[in-house]
Design a protein around this motif. Structure first.
Motif, mmCIF file in Angstrom:
data_model
loop_
_atom_site.group_PDB
_atom_site.id
_atom_site.type_symbol
_atom_site.label_atom_id
_atom_site.label_comp_id
_atom_site.label_asym_id
_atom_site.label_seq_id
_atom_site.Cartn_x
_atom_site.Cartn_y
_atom_site.Cartn_z
ATOM 1 N N PRO A 116 0.830 -1.215 0.000
ATOM 2 C CA PRO A 116 0.000 0.000 0.000
ATOM 3 C C PRO A 116 0.863 1.262 0.000
ATOM 4 C CG PRO A 116 -0.871 -1.590 1.551
ATOM 5 C CD PRO A 116 0.441 -2.135 1.076
ATOM 6 N N ASP A 117 0.509 2.228 -0.812
ATOM 7 C CA ASP A 117 1.213 3.498 -1.016
ATOM 8 C C ASP A 117 2.597 3.329 -1.635
ATOM 9 O OD1 ASP A 117 -0.622 5.419 -0.397
ATOM 10 O OD2 ASP A 117 -0.062 5.548 1.716
ATOM 11 N N ASP A 156 -2.647 1.607 -4.531
ATOM 12 C CA ASP A 156 -3.761 2.047 -3.710
ATOM 13 C C ASP A 156 -3.448 1.856 -2.228
ATOM 14 O OD1 ASP A 156 -6.268 2.927 -2.973
ATOM 15 O OD2 ASP A 156 -7.212 0.981 -3.341
ATOM 16 N N ARG A 157 -3.746 2.865 -1.430
ATOM 17 C CA ARG A 157 -3.469 2.851 -0.006
ATOM 18 C C ARG A 157 -4.282 1.772 0.724
ATOM 19 N NH1 ARG A 157 -4.057 8.395 2.960
ATOM 20 N NH2 ARG A 157 -2.029 8.586 1.999
#
Length: 162
Positions: A116-117, A156-157
């Protein structure tokens, strides 16, 4: 023949000669215009062709990095991400007529890339050959223009860790 008749005939001959001389020049302006127009239009048309090809190269490079980044970050597994990005970039290159001329490089800011991120940097380079240049001239002079584009895609976070 009287003097008056001779004078009239002389004037008629002089007028006919002048008309014949002027008539001999008739149409030469058109020939000159066509010659000069061709002389001026050929370089202009070649420039337009070069600019169109360079624009296609920039479209190919920018579309390749954008679509490759999107394909990479939407992959479900890390093993599938690289081939998906390569396929997306290849389609973008071929769409603009650069079959086999594009190069895509990818780099991540950490390990694993699909966390994520996570940020994945894509860079595409397309070599655009100048149109209508024969192959023997390409061997002597560098008649190709490299076009480069880069894009950072963010995972996508709220994505689950694979």
């Amino acid at each position: 023949m009287t003097l008056r008749t001779r004078l009239v005939l002389h004037r008629l001959r002089a007028g006919t000669t002048a008309r014949l001389r002027a008539g001999g020049e008739r149409g030469s302006a058109l020939v000159e215009f066509v010659f000069l127009a061709v002389l001026m239009m050929v370089p202009l048309i070649y420039r337009v062709m070069v600019l169109a090809r360079l624009q296609a190269g920039s479209y190919a490079a920018s579309a390749a990095v954008r679509e490759a980044g999107r394909a990479y970050v939407t992959a479900q597994r890390q093993e599938d991400a690289g081939p998906r990005a390569d396929a997306a970039a290849r389609i973008a290159f071929e769409d603009q007529g650069f079959r086999g001329d594009g190069l895509l490089t990818m780099s991540c800011d950490g390990d694993p890339c699909l966390r994520p991120d996570g940020r994945i940097t894509m860079q595409a380079t397309v070599t655009v050959p100048l149109p209508l240049v024969p192959a023997f001239a390409r061997d002597v002079l560098p008649l190709e223009v490299p076009v480069t584009a880069s894009h950072v895609a963010v995972v996508d976070r709220f994505r689950g860790t694979p």
